[in-house]
Write an enzyme that holds these catalytic residues in place. Structure first.
Site, mmCIF file in Angstrom:
data_model
loop_
_atom_site.group_PDB
_atom_site.id
_atom_site.type_symbol
_atom_site.label_atom_id
_atom_site.label_comp_id
_atom_site.label_asym_id
_atom_site.label_seq_id
_atom_site.Cartn_x
_atom_site.Cartn_y
_atom_site.Cartn_z
ATOM 1 N N TYR A 17 4.467 7.784 -3.500
ATOM 2 C CA TYR A 17 3.499 6.676 -4.303
ATOM 3 C C TYR A 17 2.971 7.429 -5.554
ATOM 4 C CZ TYR A 17 -0.820 4.075 -4.931
ATOM 5 O OH TYR A 17 -1.812 3.266 -5.614
ATOM 6 N N GLU A 39 -6.582 -2.392 -2.415
ATOM 7 C CA GLU A 39 -7.872 -1.777 -2.710
ATOM 8 C C GLU A 39 -8.860 -2.152 -2.210
ATOM 9 O OE1 GLU A 39 -7.795 1.337 -4.117
ATOM 10 O OE2 GLU A 39 -5.741 1.329 -5.131
ATOM 11 N N TRP A 47 -7.125 6.051 0.858
ATOM 12 C CA TRP A 47 -6.150 5.129 0.429
ATOM 13 C C TRP A 47 -4.576 5.616 1.453
ATOM 14 C CZ3 TRP A 47 -4.540 1.107 -1.673
ATOM 15 C CH2 TRP A 47 -3.644 0.866 -2.059
#
Length: 187
Positions: A17, A39, A47
């Site tokens: 990522y 988000e 995350w």
């Protein structure tokens, strides 16, 4: 990758990522819509938790198609809240539906989500030059202004800290550390 930003640790998914997505300028409305909602789903969590669930989110939220999400009914909401492949928080699920409706209302007024968001940085990524993670802010005045405008437009789970993380993710700001090879690649 030698000297990558340390926040992604040793997890291969997180590293991929970081290396391929985070900080790359994104202008596609639907991709921005997806990222903004993910988000928001991350609020209060890490995350990597959302990143591990992202593919399933894409499946159960119809590829983050705002047209489809805006029409979700109580049966669909109940199915989502029963699905262990997502974060089963009623407020976050409701926010995604409401955000789809806000997205469509914005579009109906002739405004793209991309144009709306990128206007906050004059259409050009802000390139920061941080040497350590301690220097990277959790939010900025720009993120606060964007958060306020998104809320006014009807979006939920878009507080300034969430919005700044979103801005980092979609390349509105380049917060790769200057020692990270991605800093220059994303500049």
């Amino acid at each position: 990758m030698k000297d990558r930003c340390p926040w992604c640790g040793d997890d291969p998914l997180y590293q991929r990522y970081h290396d391929e997505e985070w900080g790359v300028p994104e202008y596609d409305d639907q991709t921005l819509f997806e990222c903004l909602n993910l988000e928001g789903a991350q609020a209060g969590l890490s995350w990597i938790t959302v990143l591990r669930k992202r593919e399933h989110y894409r499946q159960v939220f119809d590829g983050f198609d705002p047209e489809k999400i805006a029409r979700y009914d109580e049966a669909k909401v109940a199915a989502l809240l029963a699905d262990p492949g997502i974060i089963r928080n009623r407020l976050k699920v409701a926010a995604t539906i409401g955000n789809a409706q806000a997205f469509l209302a914005m579009r109906d007024r002739g405004q793209s989500l991309s144009g709306f968001l990128w206007d906050f940085v004059d259409g050009t990524p802000t390139i920061n030059h941080f040497a350590t993670l301690a220097e990277v802010p959790a939010l900025t005045p720009t993120a606060e202004a964007m958060s306020k405008a998104l809320k006014k437009a009807g979006f939920k789970f878009v507080g300034p800290t969430i919005v700044y993380a979103f801005m980092q993710a979609v390349g509105m700001v380049n917060d790769h550390l200057i020692t990270c090879p991605r800093h220059s690649e994303c500049s």
